[in-house]
Design a protein around this motif. Structure first.
Motif, PDB file in Angstrom:
ATOM      1  N   HIS A 191      -7.283   4.609   2.295  1.00 28.80           N
ATOM      2  CA  HIS A 191      -5.988   3.937   2.515  1.00 28.80           C
ATOM      3  C   HIS A 191      -5.130   4.754   3.476  1.00 28.80           C
ATOM      4  O   HIS A 191      -4.449   5.698   3.082  1.00 28.80           O
ATOM      5  CB  HIS A 191      -5.265   3.767   1.163  1.00 28.80           C
TER       6      HIS A 191
ATOM      7  N   HIS B 148      -2.424   4.127   6.900  1.00 22.62           N
ATOM      8  CA  HIS B 148      -1.750   3.191   7.812  1.00 22.62           C
ATOM      9  C   HIS B 148      -1.826   3.735   9.235  1.00 22.62           C
ATOM     10  O   HIS B 148      -0.818   4.187   9.784  1.00 22.62           O
ATOM     11  CB  HIS B 148      -0.286   3.007   7.392  1.00 22.62           C
TER      12      HIS B 148
ATOM     13  N   HIS C 228      -4.672   1.575  -5.323  1.00 21.97           N
ATOM     14  CA  HIS C 228      -4.139   2.614  -4.459  1.00 21.97           C
ATOM     15  C   HIS C 228      -2.883   3.192  -5.114  1.00 21.97           C
ATOM     16  O   HIS C 228      -2.043   2.436  -5.590  1.00 21.97           O
ATOM     17  CB  HIS C 228      -3.877   1.965  -3.087  1.00 21.97           C
TER      18      HIS C 228
END
Ligand code: MN
Length: 252
Positions: free
Chosen positions: A5, A7, A145
């Protein structure tokens, strides 16, 4: 190592994050927050060996971006990876919660139908409803997450087959050892959640998950090598079972 995970598109220089992950050979799931920005991450990760693009609709953006659901369905056909999706009940009205549940339910339905998707799921203050929405027998891999909910619900999440991705901020929290003790070895994964999570005073990067693996080793009484081996085995199980006939552009 790996990072389920990150970004990537939200760092000032996404290409540096990708080259860092490539150089360190960190398998990375590059999550996105809205279907309209997914194509940019697809382009960024094209040709990458270690970084995969994920199509997402962040729960906090559902009200504003629900009109992008048709784009979500289009993008979903081009990737195995889904996220960031889920529910977030902090600071929202009941009406907004209803809209989030509707969008998440639609997305889960499409993923279940495909049968081979890997989802990275947000569940802040909405853990029970996230688990209810997934239900039993979901066809795909669900990674919770940054789980921060009740310990009791973790057991239910384990029963229905969820994985848990752990980041640097979780490792620093007082609840870390209690949370970690509820996660079976085979369901433990790693994430940076960069650039939102900080690591030694700067935004966390995919390579930093090695430090999280070290903290897990210390808690479990494993050597660093054992930790690495067990975590890589969890990753292989989480990503396993892809139907062979399904060739996504990035998996070729
Ligand atoms: Mn995130």
């Amino acid at each position: 190592m790996f990072d389920t995970h990150c970004h990537v598109d939200l760092y000032p220089a996404p290409r540096e994050i990708i080259s860092g992950a490539e150089a360190a050979q960190v398998r990375t799931i590059a999550v996105t927050n809205a279907p309209s920005v997914f194509p940019a991450t697809e382009r960024l990760t094209l040709g990458s060996r270690f970084v995969r693009p994920a199509i997402g609709l962040h729960p906090e953006l559902v009200v504003e971006r629900a009109g992008e659901l048709p784009l979500f369905q289009e993008g979903l056909a081009r990737t195995r990876y889904v996220g960031e999706v889920g529910l977030d009940y902090a600071r929202v009205t009941e009406q907004e919660r209803t809209k989030q549940r509707s969008a998440f339910g639609t997305i889960l339905g499409w993923c279940d139908e495909a049968g081979d998707k890997v989802l990275t799921v947000h569940s802040r203050r909405a853990e029970r409803d996230v688990l209810d929405a997934i239900g039993t027998g979901f066809r795909g891999t669900v990674i919770l997450h940054w789980y921060s909910g009740p310990l009791a619900l973790m057991e239910r999440a384990v029963e229905i087959g969820c994985y848990f991705s752990v980041n640097s901020a979780m490792v620093r929290s007082n609840r870390f050892s209690a949370l970690l003790s509820r996660i079976p070895d085979a369901r433990l994964l790693l994430e940076s959640d960069g650039p939102f999570v900080s690591h030694t005073g700067r935004p966390a990067r995919p390579e930093d998950t090695i430090t999280v693996a070290g903290a897990i080793a210390a808690c479990r009484g494993w050597t660093e090598e054992q930790s690495r081996r067990k975590l890589m085995a969890s990753l292989a199980a989480a990503l396993g079972g892809a139907p062979a006939e399904k060739a996504y552009p990035h998996e070729g």
